[in-house]
Write an enzyme that holds these catalytic residues in place. Structure first.
Site, PDB file in Angstrom:
ATOM      1  N   GLU B 146       3.309   1.581   3.045  1.00  0.00           N
ATOM      2  CA  GLU B 146       4.183   0.997   4.068  1.00  0.00           C
ATOM      3  C   GLU B 146       5.597   1.537   3.995  1.00  0.00           C
ATOM      4  O   GLU B 146       6.213   1.811   5.020  1.00  0.00           O
ATOM      5  CB  GLU B 146       4.266  -0.526   3.912  1.00  0.00           C
ATOM      6  CG  GLU B 146       3.095  -1.304   4.446  1.00  0.00           C
ATOM      7  CD  GLU B 146       1.939  -1.276   3.493  1.00  0.00           C
ATOM      8  OE1 GLU B 146       2.125  -0.764   2.379  1.00  0.00           O
ATOM      9  OE2 GLU B 146       0.863  -1.745   3.863  1.00  0.00           O
ATOM     10  N   HIS B 215      -0.801 -13.728   2.241  1.00  0.00           N
ATOM     11  CA  HIS B 215      -1.149 -13.277   3.576  1.00  0.00           C
ATOM     12  C   HIS B 215      -0.753 -14.287   4.633  1.00  0.00           C
ATOM     13  O   HIS B 215      -1.254 -14.251   5.743  1.00  0.00           O
ATOM     14  CB  HIS B 215      -2.659 -13.013   3.660  1.00  0.00           C
ATOM     15  CG  HIS B 215      -3.069 -11.843   2.831  1.00  0.00           C
ATOM     16  ND1 HIS B 215      -3.158 -11.891   1.468  1.00  0.00           N
ATOM     17  CD2 HIS B 215      -3.391 -10.580   3.184  1.00  0.00           C
ATOM     18  CE1 HIS B 215      -3.531 -10.717   1.005  1.00  0.00           C
ATOM     19  NE2 HIS B 215      -3.681  -9.899   2.024  1.00  0.00           N
TER      20      HIS B 215
END
Lengths: 394, 410
Positions: B146, B215
């Site tokens: 990322e 998450h």
């Protein structure tokens, strides 16, 4: 001081076609002379996963004198910045590039302004190499609005969009993914240009470098990662920071080349080679073996982690400007006096520019709020305390 | 025209005119239209115990049928389309994809980067089939990196490309925080205006169904301080497509927050080309008694609570703020001036969340118009637990909203 290079050159034609350098009996007008001269680099290239380019570099008197002048200008500029910092005209961080000028100058000689360069915070000389003016440099360092980033960036944020110089980044290593993004855009637009993403030996240990290298190799991007190895990451020597200081080999599957970074001609040769390689085969790593005379920044004396003997030793043996000076003198391209004149001229230019920059105005207060967003919001100024707002509605 | 404002309502100028040059003249479907106010997603099913489920198949049941007195909100079928054109029905992720596809067709500089966006079609199917249509150079599968691929997107944006970077889950973008904060947000400023960064960073976030703590993060609270970026949160297929298109066309970096649980919302949206204003809030239900400010998934909890409140005789005004940075203080201010009471319902945590900033902004600007302190209902300041019951208590539920409004309106 009039610099006159005109000499009689009647026997010049005999030597015109000779490719090898030989001592020329008579002088010629050097400023426009592009007769090729071939010079051997003093240190051979070491390569990893590729064939090293030849040690013989083609150059010409004009280029050598340009190298000399540019490097002298950069050296003078950095030393002047040192004095300005100590006189408190420059605040914050100031990272000086003296000693490493050959990398900036050699790279420029091998590429065009359409190729992109992105580097970290030691960017004053790279900016000059890309066509920035001295006034823009000193004004930005002193925070004036005539600076290249209008005074809002500072020493670590020099940019020049029209010559594809993408900065100027303060966070170590963050510029390398940006550089690979530039290469991606070049590939996307099919420009046939390359990007040079410069970083230091300290940044070579950043993970995002390897991430970006992986993606660049996967997508065959024309990215050239250049490690300017000055052997010290601020105060930490490379052998204390890296298990494997062979930075050119760190790409593993990506080819690499180790270059004597104090030799502008070697740098030029390597960058030319790298550009050809990147356009055909994807990313390549260049390691420039260079040295900085100053400390990491102005707050670092530079002598607590290395000896003064080491610094003066490098200065005596490997200084890039001295090397070019010797080359010019040995090829009789100019006299010592002429070179000294060039240095005096450069010094005067720097001093004049500093005087001019000192007198230039600070940015307007309303400029605090400009350029936060591109004009899409339609508001020029937005008071931070939300009490006073001046809004220009379109 | 120039105007000098002093005092309250300072940011009113932000939205008082459609200042964005990219709003097309034929933009008929402005979110300020009256009938747009009334729409409710057709696939929301209200259970009798107050929990909300999203109907995943096309047989949408009218939520209003389960409530005795129908709220003032009208039926949902053709709410968002103009009378001449019936529009087409689709799910929220399809709306996002439609917006993305239209922009990619319109401008060859738009490209998508993310993990599994290409051949896999996107983990939430937002980029399904785009790689087949536009090729591998425009829909790029990245490795799991990322930090660097966000950095690459920003570098590409500096040259004029318009990348859309997808974080598979917003929480993963924490790895790219340096790139987003320092390079994405600040480069326009530190370069003195030389570079614009027309990047869109998007991805699903928010608390899902027992996805676990890592998450279920709400990154809008972490990103809200970064100067130079804009943040928007979509909540319906209509505004998802509109905001996606507007974000891609914007010259500023925009972070588009989607929500994991909203991807299967179904709605009928217009056929014609439209975009939504990035800095504007959406009036979901006008009212008189209290202003409820919300965004993303909490909008549905609020609408759920609104039905109960109407039955009890209250008239809440519900505004989906949509623009998380900057706040649409114009719409919000007008509402506060009308109702004098504010409840903020958000999914962020109480500490340092969007609600906290919004409370401060409203208090500073509209303090004189408030009859009572602002109530801010947020998630608990805990990592989201896995157990279903605990997770339910972490997030604000409609019953809590009803209680809060009742308390405020005493």
């Amino acid at each position: 001081m009039a610099l006159s290079y005109l000499r009689s050159s009647s026997s010049r034609s005999v030597n015109l076609l000779k490719p090898l350098s030989s001592s020329l009996p008579l002088r010629r007008p050097i400023s426009t002379d592009t007769t090729p001269i071939t010079v051997e680099t003093s240190v051979p290239f070491t390569s990893h996963q590729c064939d090293a380019p030849s040690r013989s570099v083609e150059t010409n008197p004009k280029e050598l004198l340009t190298f000399f002048r540019d490097m002298a200008l950069m050296r003078r500029m950095e030393i002047a910045a040192d004095s300005l910092y100590k006189a408190k005209f420059i605040r914050g961080f100031c990272h000086l590039y003296d000693g490493q000028e050959a990398v900036a100058v050699g790279m420029e000689a091998a590429i065009t302004k359409k190729d992109c360069i992105i580097t970290a915070y030691r960017d004053h000389c790279t900016f000059i190499g890309r066509g920035g003016t001295l006034l823009e440099v000193f004004a930005e360092l002193m925070g004036r609005q005539a600076g290249c980033s209008k005074g809002k960036g500072g020493s670590m944020h020099f940019y020049k969009k029209d010559s594809n110089f993408y900065g100027g980044h303060g966070i170590v290593g963050a510029q390398v993914p940006l550089g690979c993004g530039l290469a991606f855009a070049q590939k996307y637009s099919k420009d046939e240009t390359v990007t040079f993403a410069l970083y230091g030996d300290g940044a070579a240990n950043q993970g995002q470098l390897f991430e970006a290298l992986n993606i660049s190799a996967l997508w065959d991007l024309p990215a050239i990662l250049v490690c300017e190895n000055n052997h010290y990451g601020m105060g930490t020597a490379e052998w204390r920071a890296a298990k494997s200081p062979a930075y050119y080999k760190r790409g593993d599957y990506v080819p690499g080349l180790k270059v004597d970074g104090m030799d502008a001609l070697a740098v030029k040769q390597a960058c030319k080679f790298a550009k050809e390689h990147a356009l055909k085969n994807g990313p390549i790593i260049l390691e420039m073996d260079t040295y900085r005379y100053h400390g990491h920044s102005m707050s670092d004396p530079g002598s607590t982690y290395r000896t003064r003997d080491e610094i003066s030793g490098v200065r005596q043996e490997r200084d890039p400007i001295e090397r070019i000076r010797k080359l010019i003198l040995s090829h009789d391209l100019a006299t010592e006096e002429e070179l000294k004149d060039i240095e005096k001229e450069v010094r005067k230019e720097v001093d004049d520019t500093i005087t001019q920059a000192k007198e230039s105005p600070m940015p307007e207060p309303s400029k605090l709020f400009t350029n936060v967003y591109a004009k899409g919001l339609g508001v020029e100024s937005f008071g931070a305390d939300r009490k006073e707002v001046r809004a220009t509605l379109p | 025209m120039a105007a000098i404002f002093q005092g309250v309502g300072a940011a009113a100028t932000l939205s008082s005119s459609p200042s964005n040059s990219f709003v097309p003249k034929k933009f008929l479907t402005s979110p300020r239209r009256s009938f747009c106010v009334r729409k409710v997603p057709s696939s929301v099913v209200v259970r009798s115990d107050g929990s909300v489920n999203f109907d995943l198949n096309s047989k949408s049941r009218r939520a209003q049928q389960l409530v005795a007195n129908a709220v003032a909100t009208k039926a949902d079928s053709s709410a968002a389309s103009s009378s001449s054109n019936p529009g087409h029905e689709l799910l929220l992720f399809e709306a996002l994809r439609e917006g993305l596809e239209e922009e990619m067709e319109r401008d060859p500089c738009v490209c998508v980067m993310g993990e599994d966006v290409g051949h896999y079609g996107g983990s939430y199917k937002v980029t399904k089939d785009l790689a087949k249509k536009f090729g591998d150079l425009r829909v790029l599968d990245t490795p799991i990196a990322e930090n660097s691929f966000t950095g690459m997107g920003i570098g590409a944006a500096m040259t004029g490309l318009r990348p859309v970077v997808e974080g598979m889950n917003m929480g993963f973008l924490l790895l790219a925080f340096n790139q987003i904060s320092n390079n994405c947000g600040m480069l326009h400023y530190t370069s003195g205006g030389q570079f614009t960064i027309p990047i869109v960073i998007r991805g699903p976030g928010g608390v899902g169904r027992q996805l676990g703590a890592e998450h279920s993060q709400r990154l809008e609270s972490y990103f809200q301080s970064i100067p130079g970026i804009q943040m928007v949160a979509c909540s319906t297929p209509y505004n998802a497509k509109g905001l996606m298109k507007a974000a891609i066309r914007s010259e500023n970096p925009v972070i588009l927050f989607e929500h994991v649980l909203l991807y299967n919302l179904k709605e009928r949206i217009p056929d014609e080309d439209y975009i939504c204003n990035l800095e504007e809030a959406e009036m979901v239900r006008p009212g008189e008694h209290v202003t409820i400010l919300t965004y993303s998934r909490m909008r549905y909890h609020v609408m759920q609570a609104a039905k109960t409140l109407v039955n009890k005789g209250y008239d809440p005004e519900v505004i989906d703020i949509r623009s998380l940075k900057p706040f649409d203080l114009y719409t919000i201010g007008n509402s506060v001036k009308k109702t004098h009471r504010v409840v903020i319902v958000e999914e962020c945590m109480r500490t340092g969340g969007i609600g906290a900033s919004l409370t401060a902004a409203i208090t500073e600007n509209f303090n004189d118009y408030l009859d009572a302190p602002i109530m801010c209902l947020s998630s608990q300041d805990v990592p989201t637990p896995y157990a279903g019951t605990l997770e339910e208590w972490t997030v604000v539920q409609p019953a809590q909203i009803v209680t809060a409004v009742e308390q405020l309106c005493q």
